[in-house]
Design a protein around this motif. Structure first.
Motif, PDB file in Angstrom:
ATOM      1  N   GLU A   1       0.805  -1.224   0.000  1.00 16.84           N
ATOM      2  CA  GLU A   1       0.000   0.000   0.000  1.00 16.84           C
ATOM      3  C   GLU A   1       0.837   1.274   0.000  1.00 16.84           C
ATOM      4  O   GLU A   1       0.403   2.310  -0.500  1.00 16.84           O
ATOM      5  N   ASP A   2       2.047   1.198   0.566  1.00 16.00           N
ATOM      6  CA  ASP A   2       2.882   2.409   0.596  1.00 16.00           C
ATOM      7  C   ASP A   2       3.484   2.726  -0.769  1.00 16.00           C
ATOM      8  O   ASP A   2       4.101   3.775  -0.950  1.00 16.00           O
TER       9      ASP A   2
ATOM     10  N   GLY B   1      -1.186   0.414  -3.821  1.00 15.95           N
ATOM     11  CA  GLY B   1      -0.563   1.707  -3.577  1.00 15.95           C
ATOM     12  C   GLY B   1      -0.890   2.674  -4.694  1.00 15.95           C
ATOM     13  O   GLY B   1      -1.718   2.373  -5.560  1.00 15.95           O
TER      14      GLY B   1
END
Lengths: 427, 307
Positions: free
Chosen positions: A215-216, A380
């Motif tokens: 997700e980052d 992300g």
């Protein structure tokens, strides 16, 4: 007098050149467009450009380039500094061009188009062209993708159109008949530079609970057990099930289209271009063709969003470029083009989803397909490095080593992870 | 020397025009346009390429000087060595086959055949077909789903299942070599045919009188006479084939896996897919010593023939 005359001539020449230069900067627009799979698009655009140029008095240099060559041409142009004012690119390139600082932010332009048309861009379409939350182009189409199948062959085998990945594999097995030259799954596995297979692998990853990035957007998780399972399945489909044609290792993005239309593939994944093309040519197999959403995995259905975007280049004739795009994105022009491009194109303006084509229940799948589109960096954000990983075909090459060289899927994905981290290190 | 003639001293015989200032300037002025073109069109870009290869330049971003870093990376890049290996197999395999086929066809076309002009025109067709068209046509012919080669083999009962000629690592390189051979044979055929036509017919007659058969005539008359043409044609073709990009890019894209990845394909991928311009140029320049060697050899052979 003699001394004055050459000076006067030189002065006149300089003034003329300066005026010509000034005129050329303000009254000239350079547009690079891509060859579209449906020829009507290029015919329509050529006529629109000519009419627009005559109406505005702005000279337009309009060039049409095959999509793969357009990438090379744009990269060379960015490097040399001789960029066009507008280029129509596939969304996969938007992040890369933004990462180079080559394109402008288009939030104001999108707002102006919305105000002018009284319509709204769909959130999904804008999300696909947004980098760090800022739109970097004007979406003109999204490409809804679906699973196409031969309903006559599925019926003969007594199976239903697959709704899950496991069912897809099983249906491919049940309908496979290599002796008759018919393969269950027409999946292009060639290194053509196209993005179909890169998207397909990601779709399976996401549906199976995996991904390339966390997700980052910076943590590489491509070697997860879920992704290894996907690779293992594809290797088995190729070697054990033999449902993927052996020659698919040299197919480009058109390979599955050709195989399907030649009657040698039972199921293929594709954008609506296949459907539109078959309809355009009155292909006899269209009557035996069905389309359904991408099969679901344990985590749902996903599709790497594709589409066309007009990007504007920084330092170019931005005023004229914005005017051109505003005039194009009107019901009189874009609204005329869209019905002829459906279902390959899905509308980017919400109001145009009411077109008669999409009211037909058979065609609702194309609007539904657009709802499962996600960006290249999902879960992300879309990042320049995610774009480069896609265009470098890292996943396909890893899969090829697993299929061709017998590299274990886990090792192939670890190699891919190293390659992706090396790409990220450059940013 | 006879009367009224000019007697030249040995030193005068060895003194070239360059030793006279006026002639030297005239000579320099005459070659100046060519020098400008060579330096401007070839020299400057080459120097720029060399300097680029010493940086970590990426497309659209500024580069920094990394010295020999890219070349050091190449040495440890197994993909580069695989590309070098494939390039050599592709180039030398194709040139050897083109030479053999071209020689055979040249011998046939040199005979008094009916409709000889027509045959010669037909042989020339592959050379005239644009490379892209040829590659696309062959890709279709090789297809395992609707290609004509598999269809014919299946119909003849020679294979049970279609063969993925371009999709199998066992056959892909040979398949692209065959396309290059098909395209390049006319060059060898007509180069060698030209060589055959300048061999004095009396040599064959004399050999026949001495009892030499066809094979003996080929071995003792034709091959020695054609040797220089063969060498030069092979050298030129090796350079062109080593640099061939279109055929492989269109048919296999360098795959499956890396079975047909050659140096030009790798260079393209590094430049336009990975955007690593500095590394791509280093990849390309690393093959330069091979070309320089071949070009020097070809130049010497040309010079030898002119003398």
């Amino acid at each position: 007098m003699r001394a004055v005359r050459p000076v006067a001539v030189l002065f006149s020449l300089l003034v003329t050149l300066a005026l010509a230069w000034g005129a050329s900067a303000a009254d000239r627009l350079v547009i690079w467009d891509k060859t579209e799979y449906i020829p009507f698009y290029n015919e329509f655009m050529a006529q629109f450009v000519q009419a627009w140029s005559e109406a505005t008095g702005i000279e337009v240099e309009y060039t049409v380039v095959p999509p793969r060559d357009l990438i090379t041409k744009l990269m060379t142009a960015v490097e040399s500094g001789h960029v066009p004012d507008i280029a129509t690119v596939e969304v996969g390139m938007v992040a890369q061009l933004a990462g180079m600082g080559a394109t402008t932010i288009t939030a104001d332009l999108l707002a102006a188009i919305e105000a002018q048309t009284g319509d709204r861009f769909s959130e999904a379409a804008v999300r696909l062209v947004s980098i760090d939350g800022q739109p970097r182009g004007v979406p003109t189409a999204t490409f809804p993708a679906a699973l196409f199948y031969r309903n006559d062959l599925l019926e003969a085998a007594g199976v239903e159109p697959p709704q899950t990945i496991a069912a897809f594999r099983e249906v491919a097995r049940r309908t496979n008949n290599p002796r008759a030259g018919i393969y269950g799954a027409g999946i292009p596995l060639g290194r053509s530079g196209g993005n179909d297979i890169e998207g397909f692998i990601r779709n399976l990853f996401w549906a199976n609970g995996g991904s390339v990035f966390a997700e980052d957007g910076r943590t590489v998780v491509v070697d997860s057990p879920q992704n290894v399972e996907v690779f293992q399945m594809l290797v088995e489909m190729y070697h054990q099930d033999k449902t993927i044609p052996p020659g698919a290792l040299s197919w480009d993005d058109g390979g599955n289209n050709n195989a399907y239309m030649a009657g040698t593939a039972v199921m293929v994944f594709n954008s609506g271009s296949l459907w539109a093309n078959m309809a355009d040519m009155g292909h006899p197999l269209l009557a035996h063709t069905g389309a359904t959403l991408m099969p679901a995995g344990p985590q749902g259905r996903y599709n790497l969003g594709g589409g066309n975007t007009m990007v504007l280049f920084a330092g170019g004739n931005v005023a004229a470029a914005e005017r051109f795009i505003r005039d194009f994105m009107t019901p009189e022009h874009y609204g005329q083009l869209l019905p002829r491009m459906a279902p390959m194109w899905a509308p980017v303006l919400e109001g145009m989803k009411d077109l008669p084509f999409y009211q037909d229940p058979v065609n609702r799948v194309w609007l539904e397909a657009g709802q499962i589109n996600v960006n290249v960096g999902y879960p992300g954000p879309a990042t320049p490095w995610a774009g480069e990983v896609l265009s470098s075909q890292v996943l396909l090459r890893a899969l090829q080593t697993a299929i061709v060289d017998g590299v274990p899927p886990a090792e192939a994905l670890q190699n891919a992870k190293r390659e992706i981290e090396a790409i990220m290190a450059k940013y | 020397m006879g009367e009224g003639g000019v007697t030249l001293s040995p030193s005068a015989l060895h003194r070239g025009p360059s030793q006279r200032p006026v002639d030297l300037i005239t000579g320099l002025l005459m070659v100046a346009p060519l020098l400008v073109v060579i330096v401007g069109v070839m020299g400057a870009p080459l120097l720029q390429a060399v300097s680029l290869s010493l940086t970590d330049k990426r497309i659209g971003l500024p580069g920094t000087f990394v010295g020999w870093g890219n070349y050091g990376r190449l040495v440890h890049d197994p993909l580069f060595w695989l590309a070098v290996r494939n390039s050599f197999l592709y180039a030398f395999g194709a040139v050897a086959l083109k030479l053999l086929a071209g020689f055979g066809l040249a011998l046939v076309l040199n005979e008094e055949l009916p409709w000889r002009g027509l045959w010669r025109a037909i042989i020339l067709i592959p050379w005239a077909v644009p490379e892209l068209v040829a590659a696309l046509t062959w890709r279709w012919m090789y297809s395992d789903t609707n290609g004509i080669i598999n269809a014919l083999l299946l119909r003849a009962g020679l294979i049970e299942f279609p063969v993925p000629w371009l999709g199998s690592p066992q056959t892909a390189l040979a398949a692209v070599v065959l396309i290059n051979v098909w395209k390049g044979v006319p060059f060898f055929t007509f180069s060698l045919l030209g060589g055959l036509q300048v061999i004095d017919a009396e040599l064959y007659e004399a050999a026949a009188i001495d009892g030499a058969g066809w094979a003996s005539q080929v071995r003792h008359i034709v091959l020695p006479a054609l040797a220089p043409v063969m060498v030069i044609a092979s050298l030129l073709s090796t350079i062109w084939t080593f640099n061939d990009f279109t055929t492989i890019f269109v048919t296999t894209g360098g795959g499956p896996a890396y079975a047909t990845t050659t140096v030009p394909i790798l260079t393209y991928e590094k430049a336009f897919w990975n955007l690593e311009l500095g590394y791509a140029v280093a990849t390309s320049l690393a093959a330069a010593p091979v070309f320089i060697g071949l070009i020097v050899l070809a130049t010497r052979l040309f010079a030898g023939r002119e003398r």
